[in-house]
Design a protein around this motif. Structure first.
Motif, PDB file in Angstrom:
ATOM      1  N   THR A   1      37.233  32.644  66.284  1.00  0.00           N
ATOM      2  CA  THR A   1      35.516  32.660  66.374  1.00  0.00           C
ATOM      3  C   THR A   1      34.858  31.963  65.516  1.00  0.00           C
ATOM      4  OG1 THR A   1      36.412  35.218  66.565  1.00  0.00           O
ATOM      5  CG2 THR A   1      34.204  34.769  66.064  1.00  0.00           C
ATOM      6  N   ARG A   2      33.959  31.583  66.179  1.00  0.00           N
ATOM      7  CA  ARG A   2      32.725  30.783  65.583  1.00  0.00           C
ATOM      8  C   ARG A   2      31.817  31.504  65.552  1.00  0.00           C
ATOM      9  NH1 ARG A   2      31.366  28.344  70.743  1.00  0.00           N
ATOM     10  NH2 ARG A   2      29.635  29.412  70.471  1.00  0.00           N
ATOM     11  N   SER A   3      31.730  31.809  63.853  1.00  0.00           N
ATOM     12  CA  SER A   3      30.606  32.657  63.444  1.00  0.00           C
ATOM     13  C   SER A   3      29.022  31.958  63.429  1.00  0.00           C
ATOM     14  CB  SER A   3      30.843  32.378  61.569  1.00  0.00           C
ATOM     15  OG  SER A   3      30.375  33.147  61.206  1.00  0.00           O
ATOM     16  N   PHE A   4      28.375  32.561  63.468  1.00  0.00           N
ATOM     17  CA  PHE A   4      26.927  32.002  63.762  1.00  0.00           C
ATOM     18  C   PHE A   4      26.485  31.923  62.114  1.00  0.00           C
ATOM     19  CE2 PHE A   4      22.569  33.282  64.212  1.00  0.00           C
ATOM     20  CZ  PHE A   4      21.842  32.139  65.119  1.00  0.00           C
ATOM     21  N   ARG A   5      26.921  33.349  61.423  1.00  0.00           N
ATOM     22  CA  ARG A   5      26.342  33.991  60.338  1.00  0.00           C
ATOM     23  C   ARG A   5      26.270  33.121  58.887  1.00  0.00           C
ATOM     24  NH1 ARG A   5      26.026  40.332  58.632  1.00  0.00           N
ATOM     25  NH2 ARG A   5      24.973  39.586  56.669  1.00  0.00           N
ATOM     26  N   PRO A   6      25.660  32.114  58.844  1.00  0.00           N
ATOM     27  CA  PRO A   6      26.898  31.521  56.849  1.00  0.00           C
ATOM     28  C   PRO A   6      26.012  32.441  55.831  1.00  0.00           C
ATOM     29  CG  PRO A   6      23.763  31.881  57.828  1.00  0.00           C
ATOM     30  CD  PRO A   6      24.260  32.670  58.884  1.00  0.00           C
ATOM     31  N   GLY A   7      26.405  31.500  55.053  1.00  0.00           N
ATOM     32  CA  GLY A   7      26.401  33.144  53.625  1.00  0.00           C
ATOM     33  C   GLY A   7      27.692  33.941  53.517  1.00  0.00           C
ATOM     34  N   GLY A   8      27.702  34.365  52.369  1.00  0.00           N
ATOM     35  CA  GLY A   8      28.967  35.387  52.195  1.00  0.00           C
ATOM     36  C   GLY A   8      29.744  34.389  51.320  1.00  0.00           C
ATOM     37  N   THR A   9      30.365  35.756  50.197  1.00  0.00           N
ATOM     38  CA  THR A   9      30.869  35.105  49.573  1.00  0.00           C
ATOM     39  C   THR A   9      32.405  36.118  49.485  1.00  0.00           C
ATOM     40  OG1 THR A   9      30.278  38.032  48.470  1.00  0.00           O
ATOM     41  CG2 THR A   9      28.467  35.935  47.919  1.00  0.00           C
ATOM     42  N   LEU A  10      33.630  34.824  48.821  1.00  0.00           N
ATOM     43  CA  LEU A  10      34.820  35.351  49.229  1.00  0.00           C
ATOM     44  C   LEU A  10      35.176  35.118  47.518  1.00  0.00           C
ATOM     45  CD1 LEU A  10      37.671  35.844  50.319  1.00  0.00           C
ATOM     46  CD2 LEU A  10      38.011  33.159  50.515  1.00  0.00           C
ATOM     47  N   GLU A  11      36.201  36.504  47.315  1.00  0.00           N
ATOM     48  CA  GLU A  11      36.492  36.069  45.852  1.00  0.00           C
ATOM     49  C   GLU A  11      37.891  36.679  45.299  1.00  0.00           C
ATOM     50  OE1 GLU A  11      36.128  38.010  41.396  1.00  0.00           O
ATOM     51  OE2 GLU A  11      34.608  38.235  42.566  1.00  0.00           O
ATOM     52  N   VAL A  12      38.921  35.779  45.683  1.00  0.00           N
ATOM     53  CA  VAL A  12      40.455  36.331  45.261  1.00  0.00           C
ATOM     54  C   VAL A  12      41.090  36.437  44.011  1.00  0.00           C
ATOM     55  CG1 VAL A  12      42.768  35.373  46.050  1.00  0.00           C
ATOM     56  CG2 VAL A  12      40.550  35.343  47.525  1.00  0.00           C
ATOM     57  N   ARG A  13      41.054  37.359  43.590  1.00  0.00           N
ATOM     58  CA  ARG A  13      41.682  37.883  42.194  1.00  0.00           C
ATOM     59  C   ARG A  13      43.089  38.136  42.156  1.00  0.00           C
ATOM     60  NH1 ARG A  13      37.998  42.223  40.220  1.00  0.00           N
ATOM     61  NH2 ARG A  13      36.576  40.727  41.114  1.00  0.00           N
ATOM     62  N   ARG A  14      44.093  37.979  41.382  1.00  0.00           N
ATOM     63  CA  ARG A  14      45.306  38.565  40.412  1.00  0.00           C
ATOM     64  C   ARG A  14      44.815  39.071  39.375  1.00  0.00           C
ATOM     65  NH1 ARG A  14      51.028  35.960  41.178  1.00  0.00           N
ATOM     66  NH2 ARG A  14      52.136  37.549  40.689  1.00  0.00           N
ATOM     67  N   VAL A  15      45.320  40.433  39.194  1.00  0.00           N
ATOM     68  CA  VAL A  15      45.306  41.158  38.376  1.00  0.00           C
ATOM     69  C   VAL A  15      46.295  41.727  38.148  1.00  0.00           C
ATOM     70  CG1 VAL A  15      42.565  41.829  38.775  1.00  0.00           C
ATOM     71  CG2 VAL A  15      44.509  43.327  39.650  1.00  0.00           C
ATOM     72  N   ASP A  16      46.749  42.831  36.032  1.00  0.00           N
ATOM     73  CA  ASP A  16      47.819  43.595  35.984  1.00  0.00           C
ATOM     74  C   ASP A  16      47.404  44.918  36.461  1.00  0.00           C
ATOM     75  OD1 ASP A  16      48.236  40.964  35.309  1.00  0.00           O
ATOM     76  OD2 ASP A  16      46.832  41.221  33.027  1.00  0.00           O
ATOM     77  N   ASP A  17      46.755  44.996  36.611  1.00  0.00           N
ATOM     78  CA  ASP A  17      46.152  46.928  36.463  1.00  0.00           C
ATOM     79  C   ASP A  17      45.911  47.232  38.126  1.00  0.00           C
ATOM     80  OD1 ASP A  17      46.002  50.103  36.740  1.00  0.00           O
ATOM     81  OD2 ASP A  17      46.035  49.692  34.357  1.00  0.00           O
ATOM     82  N   LEU A  18      46.650  47.673  39.017  1.00  0.00           N
ATOM     83  CA  LEU A  18      45.960  47.479  40.427  1.00  0.00           C
ATOM     84  C   LEU A  18      44.693  48.036  40.202  1.00  0.00           C
ATOM     85  CD1 LEU A  18      45.866  46.287  43.041  1.00  0.00           C
ATOM     86  CD2 LEU A  18      47.237  47.131  43.979  1.00  0.00           C
ATOM     87  N   ALA A  19      45.226  49.371  40.017  1.00  0.00           N
ATOM     88  CA  ALA A  19      44.198  50.596  39.567  1.00  0.00           C
ATOM     89  C   ALA A  19      42.541  50.526  39.480  1.00  0.00           C
ATOM     90  CB  ALA A  19      44.838  52.241  39.286  1.00  0.00           C
ATOM     91  N   ALA A  20      43.054  49.751  37.482  1.00  0.00           N
ATOM     92  CA  ALA A  20      41.938  49.746  37.283  1.00  0.00           C
ATOM     93  C   ALA A  20      41.132  48.939  37.500  1.00  0.00           C
ATOM     94  CB  ALA A  20      42.509  49.618  35.264  1.00  0.00           C
ATOM     95  N   ALA A  21      41.335  47.327  37.742  1.00  0.00           N
ATOM     96  CA  ALA A  21      40.295  46.694  38.633  1.00  0.00           C
ATOM     97  C   ALA A  21      40.094  47.169  39.700  1.00  0.00           C
ATOM     98  CB  ALA A  21      41.456  45.979  39.374  1.00  0.00           C
ATOM     99  N   VAL A  22      40.648  48.225  40.981  1.00  0.00           N
ATOM    100  CA  VAL A  22      40.334  49.020  41.820  1.00  0.00           C
ATOM    101  C   VAL A  22      38.392  50.047  41.435  1.00  0.00           C
ATOM    102  CG1 VAL A  22      40.049  51.059  43.642  1.00  0.00           C
ATOM    103  CG2 VAL A  22      41.757  48.797  42.843  1.00  0.00           C
TER     104      VAL A  22
END
Length: 689
Positions: free
Chosen positions: A591-612
């Motif tokens: 899809t061709r997006s009309f909306r600018p902006g937005g943020t994306l963060e990809v993060r590897r963690v050790d403790d998933l429950a604590a990070a959530v």
């Protein structure tokens, strides 16, 4: 005063006039409703029909008016010939029948959505008016001609609406519909209209606005529940549930797939392998055999007939029934004939037939596993209902008189009945009605039954019937009263067959995920209907989902199709849309997006429950992990949108089912502002950063 303040004041005067007119219209509707009720005690019998029509019409009008408090006026069109229209959720005229507001669905409002600088359609200026309740708070103008337009204010109405925060319910887009969306909304209601588009293109919104548009343009055909909207889940239908009432429509049936079989509401999906089995067309002969099988706990002997004899009898009964088009629930008579032949003409006891060939229900033939129906069971129950047919009822026994105290519940009068009420004095009921058509008040006391009978006879005479005497009887509440003897008997109405629900337009959302058995269930409801089919092949997650739209049409038994594509995304920011596109299957156009902006963060963690636990927003995880993280199961998020999404362990989502990458694509496109991905396991290869 600034120019913007001056322009807001101009629009506020118009909005104030509209709200004042709405109050007048409410008063008129209430007066009409009261007048309809007052006709119950006066005029000829035909006045009762007129009364009911007046009351229903007034109630519907009041409901329309009461649902339109938010943003009744949202637009203005200035034409090059000097005309100016205000556009709103509901058409409103002044006392001289001049339009104060044009309904957004009316042809005159179409340029509000379709006019562009390249094709202005006679429009000089298009203004979006933002209200909070009855107060105008913001204006935004688009100038579409080369003229020097005075009082131009605002900027970016569409972008402003796109950046508005989400809540737990979908909002309508009636003020910001785009040209391609408007063309889909106003497409003719014939054959099949297929609306395709990726995440955030407004497919669902277009489908719901289309339902409102069809009801506006052809209410006589589509009103009274003749439009059905089918969504993928109860979570989804709750999310979109406020859109149609906000557009002035209350009569559309909104159902999830798991709610289409009467009496069952299923919310849980089966695992992919089980769903594949239940969704396959090979279930039809399996269910057919099950419907003809000997019920559990049925007797296995009848006089000289053994269990083997009874098994052969059942095969013969099925053969004769199928040859004559009789379904299992209609086969009791044939069953009795076959058994009698095997018993050399001796009659089969009713008690045996009741146990050996009982009336069957889908739920009885296919009981729920673990005490809970799944969404994938619902098409099977619906198929069984079709296979079993209507239950064969025994001949009705002659009615026997019973004292009124043995009856419970309200009934309707079968003739005129006169009875005494402590609250209303003497009251007269008419045939077929559970409420009195006339009351005497306390002018005639309880002991004045002669006077009451003369009064009632006069009312009945106005209804066209002459009273020659009175006998004892009972009113609809079981109270003792008097029944008139009439010079001519009342006509006996012929019994009417109950009218089945027949849909004339069916709207399918997320249609790419329908299994063959689900398609059969929907096809039965759409047999006489035109259809609007909405979907995205890139979001197909069911193991038996279609590979192409022609395949879906074949499953539904439909042929004529008009395809409209929505190529532009208005909800998912470009940075998120580009990342999510990595999960798309080959051959699917992003899809061709009309909306600018937005943020994306990809993060590897050790403790998933604590990070959530440290995150905010909507947490989405694979179904088996969702409960432990207080997350939304990924199978339930199709069609939903959130400002901030925390997506947990993408690799688990991919590994959980055959179309795991498609499921991941759905999850990645739920965020309309921020997307955070948390993982402990390696990301799927396509998403590696």
């Amino acid at each position: 005063m600034t120019e913007e303040e001056r322009q807001i004041a101009i629009e506020q005067r118009v909005v104030d006039e509209v709200y004042q007119r709405l109050e007048v219209m409410r008063g008129q509707a209430r007066q009409l409703k009261d007048e309809g009720h007052s006709r119950a005690a006066t005029g000829p019998r035909t006045g009762l029909v007129e009364r009911d029509a007046m009351v229903l019409s007034a109630a519907a009008r009041l409901s329309d008016l009461d649902s339109q408090e938010e943003g009744i006026v949202f637009g203005r069109l200035d034409f090059d010939d000097g005309d100016t229209y205000r556009i709103g959720r509901l058409g409103v005229r002044d006392e001289d029948r001049r339009p104060l507001v044009v309904d957004w669905r009316a042809p005159a409002a179409a340029p509000f959505y379709r006019a562009t600088p390249g094709e202005p359609l006679g429009v000089d200026r298009r203004r979006v008016i933002t209200c909070r309740g009855p107060k105008v708070i913001e204006l935004d103008d688009d100038v579409l001609s080369t003229k020097d337009i005075e009082g131009v204010v605002g900027e970016g109405a569409l972008l402003r609406s796109l950046t508005r925060k989400r809540d737990e319910h979908m909002r309508d887009i009636v003020a910001t519909i785009q040209r391609e969306q408007d063309e889909a909304i106003r497409a003719p209601a014939r054959g099949v209209t297929l609306i395709t588009g990726g995440p955030g293109t407004g497919k669902t919104q277009v489908a719901l606005h289309r339902a409102a548009y069809l009801l506006y343009t052809d209410r006589g055909r589509f009103a009274d529940g003749r439009v059905l909207v089918v969504g993928p889940s109860t979570v989804f239908t709750e999310y979109i549930g406020r859109v149609l009432p906000g557009l002035g429509e209350q009569s559309v049936h909104l159902r999830a797939i798991g709610e289409l079989f009467p009496g069952v509401t299923a919310t849980r999906r089966d695992p992919a392998g089980v769903a594949r089995t239940k969704g396959d067309l090979r279930m039809v002969p399996v269910l057919t055999d099950l419907a003809w099988d000997t019920p559990p706990n049925a007797p296995d002997q009848l006089r000289s007939l053994t269990a083997d004899d009874l098994a052969r009898a059942r095969l013969e009964i099925r053969k004769r029934c199928e040859a004559s088009g009789v379904k299992p629930n209609g086969g009791r008579t044939i069953a009795a004939q076959v058994l009698a032949e095997m018993l050399d003409g001796r009659q089969v006891p009713d008690a045996f037939l009741n146990a050996w060939w009982p009336p069957l229900t889908p739920q009885g033939v296919l009981p729920a596993q673990n005490g809970e129906w799944t969404v994938d069971d619902v098409p099977l129950l619906d198929e069984l209902a079709e296979i079993l047919g209507e239950q064969e009822l025994p001949e009705a026994a002659a009615p026997q008189w019973q004292p009124p105290e043995l009856h419970s519940g309200l009934r309707v009068a079968e003739t005129f009945v006169l009875s005494w009420s402590l609250a209303d004095g003497w009251q007269l009921f008419a045939p077929g009605l559970a409420t009195p058509i006339a009351v005497s008040g306390q002018a005639i006391d309880n002991n004045g039954y002669w006077a009451a009978q003369r009064w009632a006879a006069a009312v009945i005479l106005r209804e066209g019937h002459k009273v020659t005497g009175w006998i004892d009887g009972f009113d609809p509440y079981g109270e003792e009263g008097y029944v008139p003897v009439l010079a001519e008997p009342l006509p006996v109405a012929e019994a009417e067959e109950p009218e089945e629900d027949v849909y004339l337009h069916v709207i399918l959302d997320e249609a790419q995920d329908l299994s063959p058995m689900e398609c059969r269930m929907i096809a039965r409801r759409a047999a006489h209907a035109s259809m609007t089919i909405v979907g995205d092949l890139g979001q197909a997650t069911h193991p038996l989902a279609v590979e192409s739209w022609p395949e879906l049409l074949r499953r539904l038994g439909k042929r004529d199709v008009t395809t409209l594509d929505l190529p532009t995304g208005y909800r998912v920011p470009q940075v998120i849309a580009d990342f999510a596109a990595r999960a798309l299957a080959p051959g699917i156009e992003p899809t061709r997006s009309f909306r600018p902006g937005g943020t994306l963060e990809v993060r590897r963690v050790d403790d998933l429950a604590a990070a959530v636990a440290r995150e905010s927003g909507a947490v989405i995880a694979a179904d088996h992990r969702a409960a432990s993280l207080n997350a939304i199961p990924v199978s339930q998020i199709k069609g939903l949108e959130y400002d901030r999404v925390v997506l947990v362990e993408p690799a688990e989502i991919v590994a959980a089912e055959p179309r795991g990458m498609n499921r991941l694509y759905v999850a990645l496109t739920r965020a309309v502002a921020e997307l955070v991905i948390l993982h402990t396991k390696p990301l799927p290869a396509n998403l590696a950063v």
